[in-house]
Design a protein around this motif. Structure first.
Motif, short mmCIF file in Angstrom:
data_model
loop_
_atom_site.label_atom_id
_atom_site.label_comp_id
_atom_site.label_asym_id
_atom_site.label_seq_id
_atom_site.Cartn_x
_atom_site.Cartn_y
_atom_site.Cartn_z
N PHE A 30 0.59 -0.86 0.12
CA PHE A 30 -0.14 -0.32 -0.28
C PHE A 30 0.97 1.57 0.15
O PHE A 30 0.49 2.01 -0.01
N ILE A 31 2.06 1.12 -0.47
CA ILE A 31 3.07 2.26 -0.35
C ILE A 31 2.66 3.75 -1.03
O ILE A 31 2.11 4.36 -1.05
N HIS A 32 1.11 3.25 -2.13
CA HIS A 32 0.89 4.62 -2.85
C HIS A 32 0.18 5.40 -1.63
O HIS A 32 -0.35 6.48 -2.23
N MET A 33 -1.22 3.73 -1.49
CA MET A 33 -2.38 5.31 -0.39
C MET A 33 -1.34 5.68 0.60
O MET A 33 -2.29 6.73 0.93
N VAL A 34 -0.27 4.74 1.16
CA VAL A 34 0.53 5.88 2.11
C VAL A 34 1.00 7.22 1.34
O VAL A 34 0.05 8.52 2.08
N LYS A 35 0.70 7.54 0.56
CA LYS A 35 1.76 8.84 0.25
C LYS A 35 0.56 9.15 -0.70
O LYS A 35 0.57 10.93 -0.26
N GLU A 36 -1.02 8.90 -0.70
CA GLU A 36 -1.96 10.04 -0.99
C GLU A 36 -2.17 10.32 0.17
O GLU A 36 -3.08 11.71 0.22
N ASN A 37 -2.42 9.18 1.15
CA ASN A 37 -3.53 9.34 2.20
C ASN A 37 -3.08 10.17 2.98
O ASN A 37 -3.21 11.03 3.91
N TYR A 38 -1.82 10.23 3.55
CA TYR A 38 -0.62 10.42 4.43
C TYR A 38 0.40 11.49 3.96
O TYR A 38 1.73 11.36 4.50
N LYS A 39 0.45 12.45 2.88
CA LYS A 39 1.41 13.35 2.21
C LYS A 39 2.10 13.44 3.20
O LYS A 39 3.88 14.03 2.61
N SER A 40 1.39 14.31 4.36
CA SER A 40 2.31 15.22 4.69
C SER A 40 3.57 14.58 5.58
O SER A 40 4.97 14.55 6.29
N GLU A 41 2.83 13.62 6.70
CA GLU A 41 4.09 12.16 7.16
C GLU A 41 4.91 11.80 6.27
O GLU A 41 5.57 11.60 6.46
N TYR A 42 4.35 11.26 5.13
CA TYR A 42 5.37 10.85 3.71
C TYR A 42 6.64 11.56 3.40
O TYR A 42 7.71 11.67 3.45
N ASN A 43 5.96 13.19 3.61
CA ASN A 43 6.74 13.86 3.31
C ASN A 43 8.15 14.67 4.28
O ASN A 43 9.17 14.31 3.81
N CYS A 44 7.74 14.81 5.60
CA CYS A 44 8.60 14.42 6.22
C CYS A 44 9.63 13.31 6.78
O CYS A 44 10.64 13.31 6.86
N ALA A 45 8.90 12.20 6.23
CA ALA A 45 9.49 10.82 6.23
C ALA A 45 10.56 11.26 5.01
O ALA A 45 11.89 10.88 5.66
N LEU A 46 10.56 11.95 4.27
CA LEU A 46 11.32 11.95 2.57
C LEU A 46 12.59 12.96 3.64
O LEU A 46 13.45 12.82 2.96
N LYS A 47 12.02 14.09 4.53
CA LYS A 47 12.86 14.90 4.64
C LYS A 47 14.14 13.87 5.64
O LYS A 47 15.29 14.50 5.75
#
Length: 281
Positions: free
Chosen positions: A229-246
């Motif tokens: 569900f990687i795409h689901m996480v990217k879509e539904n938890y955009k802020s958390e995912y972008n923070c994780a990218l940082k």
């Protein structure tokens, strides 16, 4: 028990009849007027040290010959107190590292040499339980030796306890502490939040980041299952995912640790859970 070695009037070694390992036995006047091979008065035994690693055991014996018996007793008392409070077993090297550290810390204080603990704020925040033990330790030292140590020293003692509980070296522990603090800052400024450091959510976040930072420091990898569900996480938890990218960018740039997609998603999900908890508190 028969004497194997006489280290001084108060400390001897014996060979354990079951394990065949050498044990260090401490007690006031334990070896006075005694010779190797003679039986000891077991009523005088105050403490038994069992260090299974032969090299560590030898280092421990060498240290005992160089320090006052009182310092060893204080170190052992602090270690026992920490074990009870944290309910963990320690790397046995702590008997050497903490005792040696306390010896030099006392010498420095007597010479009025004060060393600043640059990680004190991080230790207080990230390792609050170990720091509380450090505060207890400096209070105990003052009662026993009439030597007043400051909060910086409580932090140093906490670091030795942390080392022994996660079986890491002092440099790795200091590095680990800095990583956790840096990631907390990334999360804090990305989401513009102030942490409630007394909350269960903050405790959960700290716990996860400690394990994460240890993997970074030791270059260990966790084999997470493939997350479909990687795409689901990217879509539904955009802020958390972008923070994780940082966090990923920071770790890969400064600590040479590659974060794969599965760990990135796991970190995003954990951030979501913790941040949701913060909102509900």
């Amino acid at each position: 028990m028969k004497i194997e070695k006489i280290l001084n009037n108060n400390v001897i070694t014996v060979i354990d009849e079951v394990t065949k390992l050498e044990k260090v036995i401490m007690g006031r006047g334990l070896s006075f007027n005694k010779k190797i091979g003679e039986e000891i008065d077991e009523t005088k035994i105050e403490k038994v040290f069992k260090i299974s690693n032969p090299n560590e055991n030898l280092l421990f014996q060498q240290l005992i010959n160089e320090i006052p018996m009182e310092y060893l007793k204080i170190s052992e008392k602090i270690i026992s107190y920490a074990k009870e409070k944290l309910n963990v077993e320690f790397d046995e090297h702590i008997y050497i590292s903490l005792t040696d550290h306390l010896t030099f810390a006392i010498k420095r204080l007597q010479s009025q040499e004060i060393i600043k603990n640059n990680l004190l704020w991080e230790i207080q925040r990230i390792y609050s339980k170990e720091y509380e033990i450090g505060l207890w330790a400096i209070d105990f030292i003052e009662k026993e030796l009439d030597i007043k140590m400051g909060k910086d020293e409580a932090g140093f003692i906490a670091l030795h306890i942390i080392n022994a509980s996660i079986f890491e070296s002092m440099p790795n522990t200091m590095n680990l502490t800095e990583i956790v603090q840096d990631i907390l800052n990334i999360v804090k400024y990305y989401f513009t939040i102030e942490f409630n450091e007394n909350s269960i959510s903050f405790d959960r976040l700290i716990t996860h980041l400690k394990f994460f930072a240890k993997r970074v420091v030791t270059k260990a990898k966790v084999n997470y299952e493939e997350l479909p569900f990687i795409h689901m996480v990217k879509e539904n938890y955009k802020s958390e995912y972008n923070c994780a990218l940082k966090i990923k960018t920071y770790v890969e740039k400064y600590h040479d640790y590659k974060i794969d997609d599965s760990e990135l998603i796991y970190l995003s999900l954990h951030l979501h859970r913790v941040l949701s908890s913060f909102e509900n508190e």
